[in-house]
Design a protein around this motif. Structure first.
Motif, PDB file in Angstrom:
ATOM      1  N   UNK A  58       0.520  -1.756  -0.146  1.00  0.00           N
ATOM      2  CA  UNK A  58      -0.331   0.305   0.185  1.00  0.00           C
ATOM      3  C   UNK A  58       0.668   1.008  -0.029  1.00  0.00           C
ATOM      4  N   UNK A  59       1.756   1.703   0.876  1.00  0.00           N
ATOM      5  CA  UNK A  59       2.571   2.593   0.351  1.00  0.00           C
ATOM      6  C   UNK A  59       3.532   2.550  -0.687  1.00  0.00           C
ATOM      7  N   UNK A  60       3.899   1.459  -0.806  1.00  0.00           N
ATOM      8  CA  UNK A  60       4.946   1.454  -2.523  1.00  0.00           C
ATOM      9  C   UNK A  60       3.249   2.405  -3.601  1.00  0.00           C
ATOM     10  N   UNK A  61       2.254   1.332  -3.892  1.00  0.00           N
ATOM     11  CA  UNK A  61       2.137   2.380  -4.244  1.00  0.00           C
ATOM     12  C   UNK A  61       0.980   4.076  -4.000  1.00  0.00           C
ATOM     13  N   UNK A  62       0.807   4.401  -3.139  1.00  0.00           N
ATOM     14  CA  UNK A  62       0.507   5.579  -2.810  1.00  0.00           C
ATOM     15  C   UNK A  62       1.731   5.935  -3.228  1.00  0.00           C
ATOM     16  N   UNK A  63       2.922   5.754  -3.177  1.00  0.00           N
ATOM     17  CA  UNK A  63       4.555   6.751  -3.371  1.00  0.00           C
ATOM     18  C   UNK A  63       4.676   6.553  -4.989  1.00  0.00           C
ATOM     19  N   UNK A  64       4.588   5.221  -5.613  1.00  0.00           N
ATOM     20  CA  UNK A  64       3.859   5.123  -6.669  1.00  0.00           C
ATOM     21  C   UNK A  64       3.113   6.300  -7.391  1.00  0.00           C
ATOM     22  N   UNK A  65       1.978   6.561  -6.797  1.00  0.00           N
ATOM     23  CA  UNK A  65       0.970   7.137  -6.912  1.00  0.00           C
ATOM     24  C   UNK A  65       1.194   8.929  -7.497  1.00  0.00           C
ATOM     25  N   UNK A  66       2.175   9.673  -6.153  1.00  0.00           N
ATOM     26  CA  UNK A  66       2.819  10.499  -5.640  1.00  0.00           C
ATOM     27  C   UNK A  66       3.756  10.771  -7.067  1.00  0.00           C
TER      28      UNK A  66
ATOM     29  N   UNK B 219       4.166  27.941  -9.581  1.00  0.00           N
ATOM     30  CA  UNK B 219       5.950  26.926  -8.929  1.00  0.00           C
ATOM     31  C   UNK B 219       5.543  26.879  -7.436  1.00  0.00           C
ATOM     32  N   UNK B 220       5.206  27.698  -6.807  1.00  0.00           N
ATOM     33  CA  UNK B 220       4.780  27.590  -5.232  1.00  0.00           C
ATOM     34  C   UNK B 220       3.909  26.284  -5.358  1.00  0.00           C
ATOM     35  N   UNK B 221       2.565  27.175  -5.983  1.00  0.00           N
ATOM     36  CA  UNK B 221       1.481  25.562  -5.591  1.00  0.00           C
ATOM     37  C   UNK B 221       2.384  24.141  -5.338  1.00  0.00           C
ATOM     38  N   UNK B 222       2.869  23.899  -6.246  1.00  0.00           N
ATOM     39  CA  UNK B 222       3.333  22.421  -7.307  1.00  0.00           C
ATOM     40  C   UNK B 222       4.894  21.913  -6.119  1.00  0.00           C
ATOM     41  N   UNK B 223       5.400  23.077  -5.314  1.00  0.00           N
ATOM     42  CA  UNK B 223       6.731  22.901  -4.490  1.00  0.00           C
ATOM     43  C   UNK B 223       5.634  22.139  -2.807  1.00  0.00           C
ATOM     44  N   UNK B 224       4.622  22.932  -2.975  1.00  0.00           N
ATOM     45  CA  UNK B 224       3.902  22.561  -1.899  1.00  0.00           C
ATOM     46  C   UNK B 224       3.102  21.441  -1.673  1.00  0.00           C
ATOM     47  N   UNK B 225       2.972  20.830  -3.057  1.00  0.00           N
ATOM     48  CA  UNK B 225       2.190  19.931  -2.738  1.00  0.00           C
ATOM     49  C   UNK B 225       3.098  18.304  -2.937  1.00  0.00           C
ATOM     50  N   UNK B 226       4.454  18.604  -3.972  1.00  0.00           N
ATOM     51  CA  UNK B 226       5.779  17.809  -3.355  1.00  0.00           C
ATOM     52  C   UNK B 226       5.760  18.024  -2.302  1.00  0.00           C
ATOM     53  N   UNK B 227       5.786  18.340  -1.239  1.00  0.00           N
ATOM     54  CA  UNK B 227       6.613  18.451   0.535  1.00  0.00           C
ATOM     55  C   UNK B 227       5.584  18.120   0.758  1.00  0.00           C
ATOM     56  N   UNK B 228       4.327  18.265   0.436  1.00  0.00           N
ATOM     57  CA  UNK B 228       3.076  17.531   1.241  1.00  0.00           C
ATOM     58  C   UNK B 228       3.234  15.971   1.334  1.00  0.00           C
ATOM     59  N   UNK B 229       3.182  15.706  -0.565  1.00  0.00           N
ATOM     60  CA  UNK B 229       3.407  14.166  -0.539  1.00  0.00           C
ATOM     61  C   UNK B 229       4.916  13.858   0.034  1.00  0.00           C
ATOM     62  N   UNK B 230       6.053  14.207   0.107  1.00  0.00           N
ATOM     63  CA  UNK B 230       7.188  13.854   0.424  1.00  0.00           C
ATOM     64  C   UNK B 230       6.843  13.258   2.094  1.00  0.00           C
TER      65      UNK B 230
END
Length: 187
Positions: A56-64, A166-177
């Protein structure tokens, strides 16, 4: 008691003791075996649970990863389209690439809706909406369609929205990480 009864009682007790001893040994062996089987079953269950969680964690990571890539590609295509629109050199190929990027991002967003936690989905949703808002503005400008919003839908405003993305994409990436435990304040 007579002298013949005492040896018989002793023999009887010896036989009973032997039988009881054998039964006790068998019961203890059965109990040990049952505990061993129970332990093995528990261990297999824990291993299955661990594998399920890991998958499940791998599937979420792949989805991200897919969502992040699709969102960046969509943003890049929006930026290329904006530059071509500004220069007056939009081609059918550019329109097609932009539409493909939009479809791919929408597919990854749909997958995320079913897979990611709510706190991440809120951030992803904001990015998705903004990407599509910019897409709508650029497509209307490309087609010469008047603005359907009260806001000024100009090339300059579209560029401002693309840069602000760009700011929103960065925030999205941080949240996913953060969601998958890859935390870094330097991002």
């Amino acid at each position: 008691m007579s002298s013949t009864v005492v040896p018989l009682v002793i023999a009887f007790l010896g036989i009973v003791g032997t039988l009881v001893s054998a039964l006790m040994t068998q019961r203890l062996a059965e109990k040990a075996k049952a505990q061993e089987l129970d332990h093995s079953a528990r261990q297999r269950s824990e291993e299955r649970q661990y594998e399920t969680q890991r998958a499940s964690a791998e599937a979420v990571r792949t989805c991200y990863v897919r969502l992040n890539t699709a969102s960046l590609d969509y943003q890049s295509e929006l930026n290329h389209f904006w530059h071509a629109l500004r220069a007056g050199h939009v081609t059918d190929g550019m329109r097609s690439r932009l539409d493909d990027a939009r479809r791919e991002q929408r597919a990854r967003y749909s997958e995320a809706q079913m897979r990611v936690p709510d706190d991440v989905l809120m951030v992803v949703d904001r990015v998705h909406r903004r990407l599509n808002r910019i897409y709508g503005v650029l497509k209307r400008l490309d087609g010469g369609i008047p603005s359907r919003l009260e806001d000024d839908e100009s090339l300059d405003e579209a560029h401002h929205q693309i840069v602000g993305l760009w700011e929103q994409l960065t925030e999205m990436r941080r949240t996913m990480r953060r969601s998958i435990g890859v935390v870094s304040d330097g991002l």
